[in-house]
Design an enzyme around this catalytic site. Structure first.
Site, PDB file in Angstrom:
ATOM      1  CG  HIS A 126      -4.886 -24.385  21.977  1.00  0.00           C
ATOM      2  ND1 HIS A 126      -5.182 -25.710  21.796  1.00  0.00           N
ATOM      3  CD2 HIS A 126      -4.669 -24.234  23.304  1.00  0.00           C
ATOM      4  CE1 HIS A 126      -5.163 -26.331  22.958  1.00  0.00           C
ATOM      5  NE2 HIS A 126      -4.845 -25.468  23.895  1.00  0.00           N
TER       6      HIS A 126
HETATM    7  C1  UD1 Z   1      -5.522 -21.712  27.959  1.00  0.00           C
HETATM    8  C2  UD1 Z   1      -4.725 -22.638  28.874  1.00  0.00           C
HETATM    9  C3  UD1 Z   1      -4.351 -23.899  28.115  1.00  0.00           C
HETATM   10  C4  UD1 Z   1      -5.579 -24.559  27.528  1.00  0.00           C
HETATM   11  C5  UD1 Z   1      -6.366 -23.562  26.703  1.00  0.00           C
HETATM   12  C6  UD1 Z   1      -7.666 -24.196  26.258  1.00  0.00           C
HETATM   13  C7  UD1 Z   1      -3.331 -21.436  30.500  1.00  0.00           C
HETATM   14  C8  UD1 Z   1      -1.958 -21.013  30.845  1.00  0.00           C
HETATM   15  N1  UD1 Z   1      -3.478 -21.978  29.280  1.00  0.00           N
HETATM   16  O1  UD1 Z   1      -4.685 -21.346  26.883  1.00  0.00           O
HETATM   17  O2  UD1 Z   1      -3.742 -24.812  29.017  1.00  0.00           O
HETATM   18  O3  UD1 Z   1      -5.166 -25.633  26.726  1.00  0.00           O
HETATM   19  O4  UD1 Z   1      -6.674 -22.411  27.489  1.00  0.00           O
HETATM   20  O5  UD1 Z   1      -8.216 -23.564  25.158  1.00  0.00           O
HETATM   21  O6  UD1 Z   1      -4.229 -21.279  31.289  1.00  0.00           O
HETATM   22  N2  UD1 Z   1      -8.562 -15.247  23.554  1.00  0.00           N
HETATM   23  C9  UD1 Z   1      -9.637 -14.637  22.951  1.00  0.00           C
HETATM   24  N3  UD1 Z   1     -10.888 -14.925  23.422  1.00  0.00           N
HETATM   25  C10 UD1 Z   1     -11.116 -15.778  24.443  1.00  0.00           C
HETATM   26  C11 UD1 Z   1     -10.017 -16.383  25.058  1.00  0.00           C
HETATM   27  C12 UD1 Z   1      -8.749 -16.120  24.616  1.00  0.00           C
HETATM   28  O7  UD1 Z   1      -9.480 -13.868  22.018  1.00  0.00           O
HETATM   29  O8  UD1 Z   1     -12.299 -15.995  24.803  1.00  0.00           O
HETATM   30  C13 UD1 Z   1      -7.209 -14.962  23.036  1.00  0.00           C
HETATM   31  C14 UD1 Z   1      -6.566 -13.739  23.681  1.00  0.00           C
HETATM   32  O9  UD1 Z   1      -5.790 -13.126  22.701  1.00  0.00           O
HETATM   33  C15 UD1 Z   1      -5.667 -14.352  24.718  1.00  0.00           C
HETATM   34  C16 UD1 Z   1      -5.229 -15.654  24.048  1.00  0.00           C
HETATM   35  O10 UD1 Z   1      -6.357 -16.090  23.320  1.00  0.00           O
HETATM   36  O11 UD1 Z   1      -4.576 -13.540  25.054  1.00  0.00           O
HETATM   37  C17 UD1 Z   1      -4.797 -16.728  25.017  1.00  0.00           C
HETATM   38  O12 UD1 Z   1      -5.825 -16.977  25.989  1.00  0.00           O
HETATM   39  P1  UD1 Z   1      -5.454 -17.602  27.422  1.00  0.00           P
HETATM   40  O13 UD1 Z   1      -6.665 -17.964  28.155  1.00  0.00           O
HETATM   41  O14 UD1 Z   1      -4.462 -16.742  28.103  1.00  0.00           O
HETATM   42  O15 UD1 Z   1      -4.649 -18.908  27.049  1.00  0.00           O
HETATM   43  P2  UD1 Z   1      -5.013 -20.073  26.029  1.00  0.00           P
HETATM   44  O16 UD1 Z   1      -3.980 -20.052  24.946  1.00  0.00           O
HETATM   45  O17 UD1 Z   1      -6.429 -20.004  25.661  1.00  0.00           O
HETATM   46  N1  UDP Z   2     -13.407 -27.972  21.367  1.00  0.00           N
HETATM   47  C1  UDP Z   2     -14.614 -27.415  20.960  1.00  0.00           C
HETATM   48  N2  UDP Z   2     -14.608 -26.571  19.883  1.00  0.00           N
HETATM   49  C2  UDP Z   2     -13.473 -26.265  19.192  1.00  0.00           C
HETATM   50  C3  UDP Z   2     -12.246 -26.854  19.619  1.00  0.00           C
HETATM   51  C4  UDP Z   2     -12.254 -27.684  20.721  1.00  0.00           C
HETATM   52  O1  UDP Z   2     -15.663 -27.678  21.545  1.00  0.00           O
HETATM   53  O2  UDP Z   2     -13.543 -25.488  18.233  1.00  0.00           O
HETATM   54  C5  UDP Z   2     -13.408 -28.860  22.540  1.00  0.00           C
HETATM   55  C6  UDP Z   2     -12.839 -30.219  22.294  1.00  0.00           C
HETATM   56  O3  UDP Z   2     -13.841 -31.074  21.751  1.00  0.00           O
HETATM   57  C7  UDP Z   2     -12.371 -30.632  23.674  1.00  0.00           C
HETATM   58  C8  UDP Z   2     -11.926 -29.315  24.283  1.00  0.00           C
HETATM   59  O4  UDP Z   2     -12.548 -28.287  23.510  1.00  0.00           O
HETATM   60  O5  UDP Z   2     -13.436 -31.139  24.450  1.00  0.00           O
HETATM   61  C9  UDP Z   2     -10.437 -29.165  24.208  1.00  0.00           C
HETATM   62  O6  UDP Z   2     -10.082 -27.888  24.594  1.00  0.00           O
HETATM   63  P1  UDP Z   2      -8.756 -27.159  24.068  1.00  0.00           P
HETATM   64  O7  UDP Z   2      -8.220 -27.842  22.872  1.00  0.00           O
HETATM   65  O8  UDP Z   2      -9.073 -25.722  23.974  1.00  0.00           O
HETATM   66  O9  UDP Z   2      -7.776 -27.306  25.331  1.00  0.00           O
HETATM   67  P2  UDP Z   2      -6.872 -28.475  25.925  1.00  0.00           P
HETATM   68  O10 UDP Z   2      -7.677 -29.716  25.990  1.00  0.00           O
HETATM   69  O11 UDP Z   2      -5.666 -28.607  25.057  1.00  0.00           O
HETATM   70  O12 UDP Z   2      -6.483 -27.940  27.255  1.00  0.00           O
END
Ligand code: UD1
Ligand code: UDP
Length: 385
Positions: free
Chosen positions: A219
């Site tokens: 992601h």
């Molecule tokens: C964010 C964090 C990242 C973290 C990740 C965990 C920042 C800059 N990044 O990245 O550090 O590792 O969360 O998962 O804060 N979207 C949906 N539904 C949701 C959420 C997101 O469709 O419920 C989609 C949208 O298209 C959105 C994209 O995901 O634009 C990115 O979401 P965003 O929260 O901006 O950043 P992440 O890539 O999730």
């Molecule tokens: N996780 C989850 N379901 C999923 C993918 C990840 O519950 O489908 C959990 C995972 O076990 C871990 C956390 O989400 O505890 C990690 O989050 P993510 O990978 O979104 O973000 P990051 O840790 O890179 O910030």
């Protein structure tokens, strides 16, 4: 009674917050009141609500409903919302987790209002400032009063940036206190591992009782948004599954699933789609994810949290990044950095399939980091009173 406000927003923060809320409920409820603010950064049912239901996290007192957007717009809306809540609630401390835009927003709002910040997961560095997370975590650390680093490396990073390990109370934003205290995610994995085996039916649903599969999550923005990198990673997943007849389970973040058809080459997209060994599924709950991790043969990820959970469950982890904040994992030989480079990814996967690592030293604490953090929050208040 100490009043804390906890800001969460993204999936991993909701999960991390479960450890502290549990510690408060089990041992500190007479001394700490927690108010939970959900920024709404993540909002899909399977990116947010599912964790509240499953992990016993109290319902948020506030949901800012900020949603997705450009960094500036998203962060600004959060700052505004958090500022209003802090004005109203007047807490003794703000609790922030990790390195997301929700973390940064909390740091900006609270520091300007002179609300002391406790940063959980302090000190982590990738030394790659093109990552939004690196900016967020540095800014948050330097606005915090209590900095809880999960690892020795994180603690050393803070020392290198001028934090003083011998600081004496009273602790303030100008005289912060740094700790090496273990990882609340390790607390969670220990706590929920058994429950995951009992409650999750994900393996049965996927027909994977044997546990002979590669678990993967992707992601990170530079992997999803740069087509060459996304292609390289999926090339490796498609390649390894065909070459080794290995099933791949891929619970896909909405960011990635939204970009697959756009950023993968037509040929690769078709190959992945018709490869019956690859199961792309929506994001799963924490208990399902824990069970998938515990039973996987190996893991390929660019997630920080999943790298660590692979290690907690003693699974080899191929990291689709050029660097990691969790250097203890690569130092132990339990993780290999393979970037988004098909040849390196395939080589690392083959190596781990043939020679799984055996060395997983206990470097993430004793499973009681959240209790320690609660005690220190209380101590700080006692000293400042
Ligand atoms: C964010 C964090 C990242 C973290 C990740 C965990 C920042 C800059 N990044 O990245 O550090 O590792 O969360 O998962 O804060 N979207 C949906 N539904 C949701 C959420 C997101 O469709 O419920 C989609 C949208 O298209 C959105 C994209 O995901 O634009 C990115 O979401 P965003 O929260 O901006 O950043 P992440 O890539 O999730
Ligand atoms: N996780 C989850 N379901 C999923 C993918 C990840 O519950 O489908 C959990 C995972 O076990 C871990 C956390 O989400 O505890 C990690 O989050 P993510 O990978 O979104 O973000 P990051 O840790 O890179 O910030």
């Amino acid at each position: 009674m100490i009043k804390i406000v906890t800001v969460i927003g993204a999936r991993p923060q909701i999960i991390k917050a479960a450890a502290l809320s549990r510690a408060i409920a089990n041992g500190f409820a007479d001394r700490i009141t927690e108010i939970i603010v959900h920024t709404g950064q993540h909002y899909d049912e399977n990116m947010s609500q599912v964790f509240f239901d499953e992990l016993g996290i109290p319902k948020p007192d506030y949901n800012l409903g900020v949603g997705s957007g450009q960094h500036g717009v998203q962060t600004a809306r959060m700052i505004q919302g958090i500022e209003e809540i802090l004005s109203k609630e007047k807490p003794d401390m703000l609790i922030l987790y990790g390195d997301t835009n929700s973390t940064l927003a909390g740091a900006v709002a609270a520091s300007k209002m002179h609300v002391p910040i406790a940063h959980i997961e302090a000190g982590l560095r990738s030394f790659n400032k093109s990552m939004p997370e690196e900016i967020n975590r540095i800014m948050c650390d330097h606005a915090s009063t209590l900095l809880f680093s999960p690892t020795a490396t994180g603690f050393a990073n803070l020392l290198r940036e001028g934090f003083n390990a011998s600081a004496r109370p009273p602790f303030t934003i100008d005289n912060p206190k740094i700790y090496h205290c273990g990882d609340v995610m390790y607390d969670n994995s220990l706590h929920f591992a058994e429950l995951a085996e009992q409650k999750s039916r994900i393996l049965e649903g996927l027909g994977h009782e044997t546990g002979n599969y590669l678990l993967s999550t992707i992601h990170r923005d530079n992997n999803t948004d740069i087509p060459e990198r996304l292609n390289a990673i999926f090339e490796a997943l498609d390649g390894i599954s065909r070459r080794r007849q290995l099933q791949v389970v891929l619970p896909l973040h909405p960011r990635t699933s939204g970009l697959l058809s756009q950023n993968l080459s037509q040929e690769l997209y078709a190959s992945v789609n018709e490869n019956h060994l690859i199961r792309i599924i929506p994001p799963v709950s924490f208990l399902d994810m824990t069970r998938l991790e515990k039973n996987a043969r190996l893991i390929l990820t660019d997630s920080g949290g999943v790298q660590k959970e692979a290690y907690f469950f003693e699974k080899p982890c191929v990291i689709a990044r050029s660097e990691t904040e969790w250097t203890e994992i690569t130092a132990a030989g339990a993780g290999i950095l393979a970037d988004a480079d098909t040849a390196r990814l395939l080589q690392a996967l083959e190596q781990f399939l043939d020679h799984p690592p055996v060395n997983f030293p206990a470097v993430f604490g004793d499973g009681r980091a959240a209790e320690f953090i609660c005690s220190e929050i209380i101590n700080l208040q006692a000293i400042s009173a």
